[in-house]
Design an enzyme around this catalytic site. Structure first.
Site, PDB file in Angstrom:
ATOM      1  CG  ASP A 410      -1.959   1.056   1.267  1.00  0.00           C
ATOM      2  OD1 ASP A 410      -2.379   1.423   0.173  1.00  0.00           O
ATOM      3  OD2 ASP A 410      -2.483   1.293   2.276  1.00  0.00           O
ATOM      4  CD  GLU A 413      -0.157   5.579  -3.908  1.00  0.00           C
ATOM      5  OE1 GLU A 413       0.121   5.721  -2.667  1.00  0.00           O
ATOM      6  OE2 GLU A 413      -0.833   4.570  -4.107  1.00  0.00           O
ATOM      7  CG  ASP A 481      -8.539   4.555  -0.129  1.00  0.00           C
ATOM      8  OD1 ASP A 481      -8.199   3.165   0.140  1.00  0.00           O
ATOM      9  OD2 ASP A 481      -7.812   5.108   0.437  1.00  0.00           O
TER      10      ASP A 481
HETATM   11  O1  MIG Z   1      -3.972   5.762   4.723  1.00  0.00           O
HETATM   12  O2  MIG Z   1      -3.825   0.557   5.287  1.00  0.00           O
HETATM   13  O3  MIG Z   1      -5.967   2.235   0.005  1.00  0.00           O
HETATM   14  O4  MIG Z   1      -6.932   0.040   1.514  1.00  0.00           O
HETATM   15  O5  MIG Z   1      -7.112  -0.049   4.368  1.00  0.00           O
HETATM   16  C1  MIG Z   1      -4.621   5.042   4.375  1.00  0.00           C
HETATM   17  C2  MIG Z   1      -5.001   1.481   5.741  1.00  0.00           C
HETATM   18  C3  MIG Z   1      -3.935   3.821   4.271  1.00  0.00           C
HETATM   19  C4  MIG Z   1      -5.062   2.876   2.201  1.00  0.00           C
HETATM   20  C5  MIG Z   1      -5.543   1.677   1.423  1.00  0.00           C
HETATM   21  C6  MIG Z   1      -6.482   1.349   2.300  1.00  0.00           C
HETATM   22  C7  MIG Z   1      -6.211   0.581   3.489  1.00  0.00           C
HETATM   23  C8  MIG Z   1      -5.580   1.878   4.203  1.00  0.00           C
HETATM   24  N1  MIG Z   1      -4.537   2.713   3.532  1.00  0.00           N
END
Ligand code: MIG
Length: 785
Positions: A410, A413, A481
């Site tokens: 996650d 980016e 999201d």
């Molecule tokens: O700042 O890890 O897109 O699926 O549950 C949010 C927490 C960070 C973004 C991801 C989401 C995940 C969440 N993350």
């Protein structure tokens, strides 16, 4: 007075130096060819401004790269080499490069590149006036826009299926709360398919800088254009005359997915977060108790100790090994999340090692770049370095040792709190603007190759949020999201289908919508669409209500269960479809534009969300508030999957769409292998493979594929594969001899024939005619082996 004069002079100086700077941003347009040479397999054409190079990759793929430097000619996406030679004909004013599929006519004065089919029909051409040009480091290519030209592709892009009249930016971005038109999102796939006059072509702009695509949005329909803030005008042109073949060629060039672990195709239950091992086990137990088939549980960020990657929280997850053992005993797999940011904290292994070995991104003076994310202040690993990728990959032992087999990447980016990463930050030899769009892919590569090594012969499952062309080689993606409303559900279908055009086959969306709370109707509907989404994961944000299937009332739970059961019934078909994707790059979820390219209706806003799921199934996503919906069935014969009701295609039908029955259709002559319901992919089941065939007028065949679902032995022929064919003129169904060394887990085959009325005359098994027996029902004929 004197002082006043002086400041005026300074002011003037500042003003004129600005003017001077502006002059340097003048547009420079690619001019006349001054020399033409061939060096090995490259055609090299020089102009005053730049140098153009041309390579042939295959007869249907030609690469053009126009550059002022050609210094760093590397690609993160491309895995193939060009052909060993290039032939060209110099006609004086033009140069011609011809293959069996393409003709590239290069105009010398000024230097322009025009593509034709081998028999001379125009596919795509440079704009004669502007062609390729520069403004400072920014490089842009203007192309002729055909009156009837449509565009599809670019991967994870919002908006319509037909991208004509829209413009987009590629700049991987953490986009919480994005809507159906937000751009950019998390991923970059600078590849599109253009079509006009019955012709098709593809173009892959392999440039990792922030890039732009404009499909006639801002040029009064005169030109389309694309470009980037830096780097080369470096593109691959695809000339195949079908969208499917263009996708095959694009994934030949950028690589294809390996077989995913079978368990990752089952139902996945996620939440930000299941806060403790106990809660996680409760949920898993509840799924089993309520007989909701499922394979995967997730740990979101809260399993870690203060969000330190590769650690476990000692209080809430005191015994990872014990947790994994319990999950395995219930036939669950676990996926754990990792973010790229490494917490700045002495004594934390990954921080200490990263500092000692200089593995983190820096400012130009060598100072480490610091940002804030979940763990607080962090440094970012430089995934452009193989050494760093290996180190990152090896760190997963903290997760693989207790038995984790799935790894969710996650925030890559990369996302940081409240700030943009400064452009001067360096990742190895690359500055941020050049590397941003591939950072996530590089993290996914490190994760995949590292965990693959740690897991021996077992297939890891990797899921990443940020990506670039080629990511299919390492990882699945999800669309980030999303939100709990109908338009977002429909957008999700389009995003999944669009990602399929750009090589990503294993794709999911957060079922139910990550942000906000779905109505029970939306939850049920979205879940039924999840059945026909390549990756099927229920996920929700920390500030939303829990989303597990039993929280919607008994009746709704029954519907949700039935839909998830349908997913498990279809797994033999879905797994075979992934094998097809592994071999050809064709996605599982296919926009109708792939198979019905020339049919205008498939691009209409009302029908653009419809897609084929594998070869034989058509799915029409329907908003949760509508209980019937207009569905467009392309030319051909169709059956409603749930009722076997037959339709003639080439028209719009009004389909009933109760929440218990999403409009799903099968093609006439479709061959769909299924199985009886199982509670997870490890369960053996009743041992019957049910090959469903629907009557039709067209001959059809389907490659049934099976392997152990977990290892790489399939690469050594340990698979079970046979072709199932249906020939309506001979009234014959045949099952070819089995190929491969794997023993099928099914001991019996049942042919389930729909709409046949005892018409089948012969059934051939391994080339030999075999017994024919009818069931009770004339329409549904069951033959057992
Ligand atoms: O700042 O890890 O897109 O699926 O549950 C949010 C927490 C960070 C973004 C991801 C989401 C995940 C969440 N993350």
């Amino acid at each position: 007075m004197k002082r006043y004069c002086l400041s005026l002079v300074i002011l003037l100086a500042v003003y004129s130096s600005n003017l001077f700077a502006q002059q340097h941003m003048d547009v420079q347009i690619l001019g006349n060819a001054e020399s033409v040479n061939k060096k090995d397999n490259v055609l090299i054409i020089k102009t005053k401004e730049a140098e153009a190079r041309v390579w042939i990759y295959t007869p249907s793929i030609i690469r053009v790269s126009i550059s002022k430097e050609h210094s760093l000619d590397t690609s993160f996406a491309v895995v193939k080499e060009p052909a060993a030679d290039i032939q060209y004909k110099d006609n004086g004013n033009t140069i011609e490069v011809t293959t069996s599929a393409l003709k590239l006519v290069i105009n010398k004065s000024p230097l322009r590149f025009n593509f034709y089919t081998a028999d001379g029909r125009a596919l795509s051409q440079d704009d004669p006036s502007f062609g390729t040009n520069w403004q400072g480091a920014r490089v842009v290519n203007y192309r002729k826009l055909y009156k009837d030209e449509r565009f599809i592709g670019l991967g994870e892009k919002t908006g319509n299926l037909d991208r004509r009249g829209s413009s987009y930016v590629n700049w991987n971005t953490d986009a919480p709360n994005h809507g159906p038109t937000t751009d950019p999102l998390y991923e970059t796939f600078p590849f599109f398919v253009g079509m006009h006059g019955g012709l098709t072509y593809g173009l892959f702009f392999d440039n990792t800088h922030k890039s732009y695509f404009d499909f006639g949005a801002s040029t009064d329909n005169q030109t389309s254009w694309f470009g980037a803030d830096g780097g080369d005008m470096n593109y691959y042109f695809f000339g195949a005359q079908s969208v499917a073949q263009i996708i095959e060629d694009y994934t030949w060039l950028t690589g294809r997915m390996e077989m995913p672990p079978l368990w990752s195709l089952g139902y996945q239950q996620c939440r930000w977060s299941y806060m403790s091992a106990d809660e996680l086990l409760d949920i898993a137990t509840h799924l089993r108790k309520d007989k909701i088939p499922a394979d995967v549980m997730y740990c979101d960020i809260d399993y870690m100790d203060h969000y330190k990657i590769f650690t476990w929280n000692k209080t809430t997850f005191p015994d990872p090994k014990g947790l994994l053992t319990k999950l395995k005993d219930m036939d669950f797999n676990l996926v754990t999340i990792v973010d790229p940011g490494i917490k700045i904290e002495e004594g934390y292994k990954q921080f200490d090692e990263g500092i000692t070995k200089n593995y983190f991104a820096t400012y130009p003076n060598g100072e480490k770049y610091t940002a804030e994310v979940w763990p607080g202040r962090v440094h970012f690993p430089d995934f452009t370095s193989k050494e760093v990728r290996d180190w990152w990959g090896a760190s997963f032992s903290a997760l693989t040792e207790p038995g984790v087999e799935g790894f969710w990447n996650d925030m890559n980016e990369p996302a940081v709190w409240n700030q943009n990463i400064p452009y001067m930050v360096k990742f190895g030899k690359y500055y941020m603007p050049e590397i941003r769009n591939v950072y996530g892919m590089q993290m996914a590569e490190a994760t995949y190759l590292g965990t693959k090594k740690l897991m021996g012969n077992k297939r890891p499952f990797v899921l990443t949020r940020a990506a670039y062309s080629g990511t299919q080689r390492f990882s699945a993606v999800w669309t980030g999201d999303n939100s709990a409303y109908d338009a977002h559900m429909l957008l999700g279908a389009r995003l999944v289908n669009s990602l399929g055009i750009t090589g990503m086959s294993l794709v999911g969306v957060d079922i139910g919508g990550f942000t906000g709370d779905p109505t029970p109707e939306l939850m049920v509907r979205w879940n039924s669409l999840g059945v026909y989404t390549p990756m099927f994961r229920n996920h929700s944000a920390h500030d939303t209500k829990h989303r597990e299937p039993w929280l919607w009332g008994k009746e709704n739970e029954d519907v949700i269960r039935k839909d998830i059961e349908q997913r498990y019934k279809l797994l033999p078909y879905i797994y075979s479809s992934f094998y097809q994707s592994h071999l050809t790059g064709l996605p599982i979820s296919r926009t109708l534009a792939i198979n019905y390219t020339q049919d205008d209706s498939v691009y209409s806003e009302h029908f653009q969300n419809q897609f084929l799921f594998g070869d034989g199934i058509l799915v029409a996503p329907v908003e949760s508030t509508r209980l019937s919906e207009d569905v467009y069935l392309p030319k051909g014969e169709w059956y409603r999957l749930s009722t076997s009701e037959k339709y003639e295609g080439g028209k719009i039908i009004n389909a009933s769409a109760p929440l218990t029955d999403l409009p799903v259709f099968v093609k006439g002559s479709a061959i769909i292998p299924m199985q009886s319901v199982v509670q997870n992919t490890k369960e053996k089941g009743d041992g019957i493979l049910k090959i469903n065939i629907w009557n039709g007028t067209k001959a059809n065949s389907f490659v049934y594929y099976e392997d152990d679902g977990t290892s790489y032995d399939y690469q050594k022929d340990v698979f079970y594969k046979r072709t199932i064919s249906f020939d309506p003129t001979k009234k014959e169904i045949s099952l070819s001899a089995v190929e491969g060394l794997f023993a099928s887990k099914y001991s019996q085959i049942e042919l389930v024939l729909h709409g046949f009325d005892r018409e089948v005359k012969t059934i051939k098994l391994n080339g030999k005619a075999s017994g024919l027996a009818f069931g009770n029902d004339n329409k549904e004929m069951i033959v057992k082996y």
